[in-house]
Design an enzyme around this catalytic site. Structure first.
Site, PDB file in Angstrom:
ATOM      1  N   ILE A 103       0.992  -1.539   0.602  1.00  0.00           N
ATOM      2  CA  ILE A 103      -0.010   0.051  -0.081  1.00  0.00           C
ATOM      3  C   ILE A 103       1.005   0.881  -0.055  1.00  0.00           C
ATOM      4  CG2 ILE A 103      -1.881   1.434   1.497  1.00  0.00           C
ATOM      5  CD1 ILE A 103      -2.683  -1.400   2.069  1.00  0.00           C
TER       6      ILE A 103
ATOM      7  N   TYR B 273      -1.914  -7.973  16.729  1.00  0.00           N
ATOM      8  CA  TYR B 273      -2.150  -6.375  15.665  1.00  0.00           C
ATOM      9  C   TYR B 273      -3.761  -5.636  16.013  1.00  0.00           C
ATOM     10  CZ  TYR B 273      -2.904  -5.233  10.731  1.00  0.00           C
ATOM     11  OH  TYR B 273      -3.909  -4.468   9.695  1.00  0.00           O
TER      12      TYR B 273
ATOM     13  N   SER C 116      -7.060  -0.429  10.496  1.00  0.00           N
ATOM     14  CA  SER C 116      -7.328  -1.405  10.339  1.00  0.00           C
ATOM     15  C   SER C 116      -8.665  -1.911  10.237  1.00  0.00           C
ATOM     16  CB  SER C 116      -6.508  -2.825  10.683  1.00  0.00           C
ATOM     17  OG  SER C 116      -6.901  -3.610  10.324  1.00  0.00           O
TER      18      SER C 116
ATOM     19  N   LYS D 293      -3.719  -1.962  15.659  1.00  0.00           N
ATOM     20  CA  LYS D 293      -4.631  -0.733  15.384  1.00  0.00           C
ATOM     21  C   LYS D 293      -5.937  -0.340  15.909  1.00  0.00           C
ATOM     22  CE  LYS D 293      -1.898  -1.243  12.438  1.00  0.00           C
ATOM     23  NZ  LYS D 293      -1.484  -0.641  11.631  1.00  0.00           N
TER      24      LYS D 293
ATOM     25  N   SER E  49      -0.022  -7.491   0.924  1.00  0.00           N
ATOM     26  CA  SER E  49       0.120  -6.621   0.940  1.00  0.00           C
ATOM     27  C   SER E  49       1.704  -7.107   1.835  1.00  0.00           C
ATOM     28  CB  SER E  49       0.570  -5.417   1.595  1.00  0.00           C
ATOM     29  OG  SER E  49      -0.139  -5.629   2.570  1.00  0.00           O
TER      30      SER E  49
END
Length: 279
Positions: free
Chosen positions: A18, A168, A141, A172, A203
């Site tokens: 990205i 994770y 996210s 976020k 990605s």
């Protein structure tokens, strides 16, 4: 000539995925872009590719390892010492699916995805305000909806879940909270803030996920070029120039998780200031 001529953008994690597509979009519109990342070889290869495609060679490399607060300070100092303007900071770099601790002593995803970007933003935000109307874009996210909150002790310990996906999601959530509190604190300065979900993107953020699982996941994901659309929207759209601290998905404002409150955002801010001051 492009509509972003004369503007300077700094994009982290800019040599792949990205981030690279964000740089490609900005360069194609005439912007000067500083690409911040760990690998000089990969970043310079991305610069050559984008310059050849867009005809815009006003692209530079800035060494940056967000897991190492010393590297973050050095990168900010290098940029500030250059004396050039900064119109938009895009905190794009992210890591998922890898367990451990960052070099600066945080759970790996939290340290890389929040603490490092928090410090970089703090070191550059006065310069952004001095340049003139500016923006700070934080790539978060939809995973933040899964986080029940932030365990302040857990973010200072190694990852505990097998896939580190829960960690994770907490990182976020921190991204969304950071943009919210930063927007409040920058009110009246001319600098606006945005957090966003780019979509489920194939990605390199998933580079630490085991190969078989990673391959299967990517079959159902969007391309990095599609993922960059909301980043570019938040970084450049005149429609949202006077909005700040909000969360976006598919180029539209969206209500974030119910966990995203002013109180939690303020507490994260105060703790983050303490962490980066001590680190």
């Amino acid at each position: 000539m492009g509509d972003l001529d004369g503007m300077t953008f700094l994009v982290t994690g800019a040599n792949t995925g990205i981030g690279k597509e964000t740089v490609r979009g900005l360069a194609g519109r005439g912007a000067r872009v500083v690409l911040a990342g760990r690998s000089e070889e990969r970043t310079r290869a991305a610069i050559r590719e984008i310059a050849a495609e867009t005809g815009n060679a006003d692209l530079d490399f800035l060494p940056l390892d967000l897991g190492d607060l010393g590297s973050v300070r050095a990168a900010a100092a290098t940029f500030l010492d250059s004396g050039e303007r900064l119109d938009v900071l895009v905190n794009n770099a992210g890591l998922a699916g890898r367990r451990g601790m960052s070099a600066s002593g945080f759970e790996l995803a939290f340290g890389t995805n929040h603490v490092g970007p928090f410090l970089l933003t703090e070191l550059l935000r006065d310069h952004l305000a001095a340049t003139g109307p500016g923006r700070i874009v934080i790539v978060a996210s939809t995973g933040h909806y899964r986080a029940p909150g932030i365990d302040w002790d857990a973010v200072r310990r190694p990852s505990v879940t097998r896939t580190a996906f829960d960690e994770y999601c907490v990182s976020k959530l921190a991204n969304v909270l950071h943009a919210r509190e930063l927007g409040r604190r920058l009110e009246g300065t001319g600098v606006t803030t945005y957090s966003l979900h780019p979509g489920a993107i194939a990605s390199d953020v998933w580079r630490e996920v085991p190969f078989g699982m990673r391959h299967l996941m990517k079959l159902f994901m969007k391309s990095p070029a599609e993922g960059a659309r909301t980043s570019l929207y938040c970084a450049t759209s005149p429609e949202i120039a006077h909005q700040s601290g909000r969360y976006y998905d598919d180029r539209r404002e969206k209500q974030p998780s119910r966990v995203v409150t002013d109180e939690l955002a303020a507490e994260l801010w105060e703790r983050s200031v303490g962490w980066v001051s001590a680190g």
